[in-house]
Design a protein around this motif. Sequence first.
Motif, PDB file in Angstrom:
ATOM      1  N   UNK A 159       4.208   0.223  13.895  1.00 23.83           N
ATOM      2  CA  UNK A 159       4.569   0.320  12.473  1.00 23.83           C
ATOM      3  C   UNK A 159       4.830  -1.066  11.859  1.00 23.83           C
ATOM      4  N   UNK A 160       4.225  -1.312  10.677  1.00 19.85           N
ATOM      5  CA  UNK A 160       4.476  -2.607  10.031  1.00 19.85           C
ATOM      6  C   UNK A 160       5.877  -2.591   9.456  1.00 19.85           C
ATOM      7  N   UNK A 161       6.701  -3.521   9.924  1.00 19.33           N
ATOM      8  CA  UNK A 161       8.084  -3.508   9.470  1.00 19.33           C
ATOM      9  C   UNK A 161       8.528  -4.886   9.052  1.00 19.33           C
ATOM     10  N   UNK A 162       9.459  -4.920   8.086  1.00 20.87           N
ATOM     11  CA  UNK A 162       9.938  -6.210   7.594  1.00 20.87           C
ATOM     12  C   UNK A 162      10.548  -7.021   8.729  1.00 20.87           C
ATOM     13  N   UNK A 163      11.126  -6.338   9.705  1.00 19.16           N
ATOM     14  CA  UNK A 163      11.807  -7.075  10.761  1.00 19.16           C
ATOM     15  C   UNK A 163      11.030  -7.080  12.079  1.00 19.16           C
ATOM     16  N   UNK A 201      -9.384  -2.104  11.619  1.00 19.93           N
ATOM     17  CA  UNK A 201     -10.071  -1.038  10.880  1.00 19.93           C
ATOM     18  C   UNK A 201      -9.159  -0.422   9.806  1.00 19.93           C
ATOM     19  N   UNK A 202      -7.893  -0.158  10.121  1.00 17.44           N
ATOM     20  CA  UNK A 202      -7.029   0.387   9.063  1.00 17.44           C
ATOM     21  C   UNK A 202      -6.946  -0.523   7.826  1.00 17.44           C
ATOM     22  N   UNK A 203      -7.029  -1.830   8.045  1.00 15.81           N
ATOM     23  CA  UNK A 203      -7.037  -2.764   6.903  1.00 15.81           C
ATOM     24  C   UNK A 203      -8.315  -2.592   6.083  1.00 15.81           C
ATOM     25  N   UNK A 229       0.816  -1.218   0.000  1.00 14.80           N
ATOM     26  CA  UNK A 229       0.000   0.000   0.000  1.00 14.80           C
ATOM     27  C   UNK A 229       0.846   1.261   0.000  1.00 14.80           C
ATOM     28  N   UNK A 230       1.993   1.186   0.655  1.00 15.62           N
ATOM     29  CA  UNK A 230       2.836   2.384   0.739  1.00 15.62           C
ATOM     30  C   UNK A 230       3.574   2.688  -0.544  1.00 15.62           C
ATOM     31  N   UNK A 231       3.893   1.673  -1.323  1.00 12.71           N
ATOM     32  CA  UNK A 231       4.714   1.926  -2.506  1.00 12.71           C
ATOM     33  C   UNK A 231       4.204   1.180  -3.738  1.00 12.71           C
ATOM     34  N   UNK A 232       4.345  -0.156  -3.730  1.00 11.67           N
ATOM     35  CA  UNK A 232       4.179  -0.935  -4.962  1.00 11.67           C
ATOM     36  C   UNK A 232       2.849  -0.704  -5.669  1.00 11.67           C
ATOM     37  N   UNK A 233       1.783  -0.615  -4.871  1.00 17.19           N
ATOM     38  CA  UNK A 233       0.470  -0.459  -5.491  1.00 17.19           C
ATOM     39  C   UNK A 233       0.398   0.807  -6.348  1.00 17.19           C
ATOM     40  N   UNK A 234       1.201   1.793  -5.955  1.00 14.62           N
ATOM     41  CA  UNK A 234       1.129   3.071  -6.659  1.00 14.62           C
ATOM     42  C   UNK A 234       1.994   3.110  -7.906  1.00 14.62           C
ATOM     43  N   UNK A 235       2.752   2.048  -8.133  1.00 18.37           N
ATOM     44  CA  UNK A 235       3.664   2.065  -9.270  1.00 18.37           C
ATOM     45  C   UNK A 235       2.954   1.834 -10.605  1.00 18.37           C
ATOM     46  N   UNK A 236       2.170   0.722 -10.653  1.00 17.73           N
ATOM     47  CA  UNK A 236       1.747   0.326 -11.993  1.00 17.73           C
ATOM     48  C   UNK A 236       0.817   1.329 -12.692  1.00 17.73           C
ATOM     49  N   UNK A 250      -3.257   5.824   3.672  1.00 18.98           N
ATOM     50  CA  UNK A 250      -2.780   5.990   5.033  1.00 18.98           C
ATOM     51  C   UNK A 250      -1.722   4.933   5.297  1.00 18.98           C
ATOM     52  N   UNK A 251      -0.915   5.192   6.255  1.00 19.64           N
ATOM     53  CA  UNK A 251       0.071   4.181   6.617  1.00 19.64           C
ATOM     54  C   UNK A 251      -0.614   2.998   7.263  1.00 19.64           C
ATOM     55  N   UNK A 252      -0.252   1.814   6.848  1.00 21.85           N
ATOM     56  CA  UNK A 252      -0.887   0.627   7.405  1.00 21.85           C
ATOM     57  C   UNK A 252      -0.097   0.128   8.604  1.00 21.85           C
ATOM     58  N   UNK A 253      -0.711   0.142   9.803  1.00 23.94           N
ATOM     59  CA  UNK A 253       0.029  -0.355  10.964  1.00 23.94           C
ATOM     60  C   UNK A 253       0.173  -1.871  10.913  1.00 23.94           C
ATOM     61  N   UNK A 254       1.069  -2.406  11.691  1.00 22.12           N
ATOM     62  CA  UNK A 254       1.209  -3.858  11.810  1.00 22.12           C
ATOM     63  C   UNK A 254       0.073  -4.425  12.641  1.00 22.12           C
ATOM     64  N   UNK A 255       0.014  -5.745  12.747  1.00 20.33           N
ATOM     65  CA  UNK A 255      -1.100  -6.382  13.447  1.00 20.33           C
ATOM     66  C   UNK A 255      -1.080  -6.111  14.942  1.00 20.33           C
ATOM     67  N   UNK A 256       0.073  -5.668  15.456  1.00 16.63           N
ATOM     68  CA  UNK A 256       0.150  -5.305  16.871  1.00 16.63           C
ATOM     69  C   UNK A 256      -0.106  -3.809  17.074  1.00 16.63           C
TER      70      UNK A 256
END
Length: 328
Positions: free
Chosen positions: A195-199, A243-245, A25-32, A186-192
């Motif tokens: 911030x949703x982060x790769x690590x 809700x953010x999802x 949502x933050x990046x890839x979706x906006x590319x194509x 909007x920024x998508x938070x992680x499930x907790x």
Amino acid sequence: MNDEGLPVVVSGIRATGKLHLGNYFGAIRNFFPLQEKHQCFFFVADYHTLTTHPDPDVLRQNRLPIVKTFLATGIDPNRSVVYYQSSLPEVAELTLLLGMVVQLGELERCTTFKEKVRENPDNVNHGLLTYPVLMASDILIHRATIVPVGSDQIPHVEMARAFAHRFNHLYENIFAIPKTLENEAVRLPGLDGSKMGKSHNNGIDLLDDATTIREKVKSGLTDTNRIHRNDPGDPLNNCGSIYPLHNLLCTDQEIIAIMQGCKAGTLSCVECKQMAAEKVVALLAPIQEKYYSYNDDYVRDVLVECAKRAKVSARPTLHQVRQAMGLD
Ligand code: TRP
């Protein structure tokens, strides 16, 4: 503008781990959607990855999946140029040259640099300090004017603008001045809820299967004030992750129904999560199907072909910069 008069777009993603919904949502979706009316360059920022992830196996594992994800989300390699940053070493030379107009102080003051120093005080390497110069080179080498990135990258694009202006003023007017294209999402938070982060282990990965998605969403943080199933909730202010999802995945009508149900206490968190999980499964299924349909050799061929086109775009800029600085 490129030779055909199309505005140029550049964006990159670091290969630090599995891509998750936040990256989508933050990046890839906006590319194509940009491909229609722009000349786009989308790359895997593998040099940048090494600033914080020096493990060679990490890079080996993570680069190709990002390219496959680009393709699976609709990026057309006949139109857009998809490549590894390191297969365009011209950016490394431009980084060296551009660095001559960059002051140490401004790199040290960069907020993202300071954050990384705080996070990892034992590996404050030179690459981390000059990260914004490399990123500016990624952008400026193609004379991009549009840089679609998440809000965390805005300071870097601002720096690229400043470096371009400065170079143009001190030497020759070579660089286009880039601008961020901020994502509406909007920024998508992680499930907790953080911030949703790769690590951070709190995200839904784009390649998670349906069972995993359902399990993860089930564990997601909702409104902690809703103790009993009929307690009224406050989705906008208190729902940690579900809700953010919905907000990103539902139609306006669906959102209204969810808001009303939650506020009235008629829609339980359990049901709400089930709905969210199915939305995510439905979003990712076609992407995953495409992703798994690519054979690695095909993707590598795409990369070879695209790297050539990236060079055709980059070389004239580098040549001009060398000349302008007296290296002819
Ligand atoms: N710094 C970006 C990130 O961490 C990745 C990146 C590198 C990039 N070079 C870029 C993004 C050039 C846009 C343009 O997400």
